[in-house]
Write a protein that holds these residues in place. Structure first.
Motif, PDB file in Angstrom:
ATOM      1  N   VAL A 115       0.824  -1.227   0.000  1.00  0.00           N
ATOM      2  CA  VAL A 115       0.000   0.000   0.000  1.00  0.00           C
ATOM      3  C   VAL A 115       0.852   1.270   0.000  1.00  0.00           C
ATOM      4  CG1 VAL A 115      -1.847   1.259   1.191  1.00  0.00           C
ATOM      5  CG2 VAL A 115      -1.823  -1.241   1.246  1.00  0.00           C
ATOM      6  N   CYS A 116       1.669   1.409   1.006  1.00  0.00           N
ATOM      7  CA  CYS A 116       2.450   2.647   1.153  1.00  0.00           C
ATOM      8  C   CYS A 116       3.765   2.515   0.404  1.00  0.00           C
ATOM      9  CB  CYS A 116       2.687   2.944   2.629  1.00  0.00           C
ATOM     10  SG  CYS A 116       3.372   4.579   2.905  1.00  0.00           S
ATOM     11  N   LYS A 122      -0.834   4.088  -2.177  1.00  0.00           N
ATOM     12  CA  LYS A 122      -2.288   3.990  -2.395  1.00  0.00           C
ATOM     13  C   LYS A 122      -3.028   4.551  -1.183  1.00  0.00           C
ATOM     14  CE  LYS A 122      -1.655  -0.371  -4.875  1.00  0.00           C
ATOM     15  NZ  LYS A 122      -1.854  -1.827  -4.710  1.00  0.00           N
ATOM     16  N   CYS A 123      -2.947   5.857  -1.008  1.00  0.00           N
ATOM     17  CA  CYS A 123      -3.494   6.483   0.205  1.00  0.00           C
ATOM     18  C   CYS A 123      -5.006   6.299   0.323  1.00  0.00           C
ATOM     19  CB  CYS A 123      -3.136   7.963   0.240  1.00  0.00           C
ATOM     20  SG  CYS A 123      -1.363   8.230   0.272  1.00  0.00           S
ATOM     21  N   SER A 124      -5.708   6.264  -0.813  1.00  0.00           N
ATOM     22  CA  SER A 124      -7.165   6.145  -0.713  1.00  0.00           C
ATOM     23  C   SER A 124      -7.572   4.779  -0.150  1.00  0.00           C
ATOM     24  CB  SER A 124      -7.814   6.386  -2.075  1.00  0.00           C
ATOM     25  OG  SER A 124      -7.219   5.552  -3.019  1.00  0.00           O
ATOM     26  N   LEU A 128      -4.451   3.563   7.462  1.00  0.00           N
ATOM     27  CA  LEU A 128      -3.742   4.452   8.397  1.00  0.00           C
ATOM     28  C   LEU A 128      -3.860   5.914   7.997  1.00  0.00           C
ATOM     29  CD1 LEU A 128      -0.452   2.344   8.739  1.00  0.00           C
ATOM     30  CD2 LEU A 128      -2.414   2.372  10.278  1.00  0.00           C
ATOM     31  N   LYS A 129      -4.654   6.193   6.961  1.00  0.00           N
ATOM     32  CA  LYS A 129      -4.630   7.552   6.406  1.00  0.00           C
ATOM     33  C   LYS A 129      -5.047   8.628   7.412  1.00  0.00           C
ATOM     34  CE  LYS A 129      -9.012   7.041   4.028  1.00  0.00           C
ATOM     35  NZ  LYS A 129      -9.423   6.106   3.007  1.00  0.00           N
ATOM     36  N   VAL A 136      -1.121  11.839   1.095  1.00  0.00           N
ATOM     37  CA  VAL A 136      -1.292  12.620  -0.131  1.00  0.00           C
ATOM     38  C   VAL A 136      -2.711  12.464  -0.683  1.00  0.00           C
ATOM     39  CG1 VAL A 136       1.128  12.592  -0.780  1.00  0.00           C
ATOM     40  CG2 VAL A 136      -0.343  10.730  -1.490  1.00  0.00           C
ATOM     41  N   HIS A 137      -3.513  11.700   0.066  1.00  0.00           N
ATOM     42  CA  HIS A 137      -4.879  11.439  -0.407  1.00  0.00           C
ATOM     43  C   HIS A 137      -5.788  12.649  -0.156  1.00  0.00           C
ATOM     44  CE1 HIS A 137      -8.709   9.490  -1.027  1.00  0.00           C
ATOM     45  NE2 HIS A 137      -9.054   9.711   0.215  1.00  0.00           N
ATOM     46  N   THR A 138      -6.552  13.023  -1.124  1.00  0.00           N
ATOM     47  CA  THR A 138      -7.532  14.092  -0.899  1.00  0.00           C
ATOM     48  C   THR A 138      -8.916  13.438  -0.842  1.00  0.00           C
ATOM     49  OG1 THR A 138      -6.708  14.656  -3.094  1.00  0.00           O
ATOM     50  CG2 THR A 138      -7.098  16.470  -1.596  1.00  0.00           C
TER      51      THR A 138
END
Ligand code: SF4
Length: 139
Positions: A115-116, A122-124, A128-129, A136-138
């Motif tokens: 993932v990281c 893959k922040c989305s 742990l986001k 960096v996920h919006t």
């Protein structure tokens, strides 16, 4: 020896280290692998990372393994600001409860691989986001 470990890469250097380490194990440890970090890091080609893998996986002694994934993900999560593996190891030992050290290694290494990732995490999809200072996920 080189033939047996050929597929692991760097097999020439590794066979040399294995032979050197075998000599030390026989002459200084009665042919047994020691569990203390000082003795392990005196073996040929063994640094703190490998020593801590052996301590955690073989001897089940709580230890922090700082590989490239643990370093990257721990920094992104804000658990350390250091770049040097030894400083990261000691900082993580301060902030993480000891009973989670081995599990932290295993799960963060797997999280870093899947993932990281270093490029395009893959922040989305990341669990742990909400706790990540560098997400960096919006939403
Ligand atoms: S939110 Fe993104 S940068 Fe933060 S830990 Fe998850 S994958 Fe890594």
């Amino acid at each position: 020896m080189e033939k047996a470990i050929h597929s692991t890469g760097f097999y020439r250097a590794k066979s040399k280290h294995l032979q050197e380490s075998a000599k030390i194990l026989i002459s200084e440890h009665g042919g047994k692998v020691p569990s203390d970090i000082e003795s392990l890091t005196k073996l040929s080609g063994v640094g703190r990372k490998t020593a801590n893998v052996v301590r955690g996986h073989i001897f089940k002694i709580p230890s922090i393994v700082v590989d490239t994934h643990v370093k990257r993900v721990s920094k992104r999560l804000g658990l350390t600001q250091y770049d040097e593996p030894v400083k990261i190891e000691f900082e993580l030992m301060k902030v993480l409860p000891k009973k989670y050290w081995i599990r932290y290694n295993q799960q963060i290494i797997s999280h870093g691989r899947e993932v990281c990732k270093a490029q395009n995490p893959k922040c989305s999809d990341c669990r742990l986001k909400d706790d990540c200072i560098e997400c960096v996920h919006t939403p």
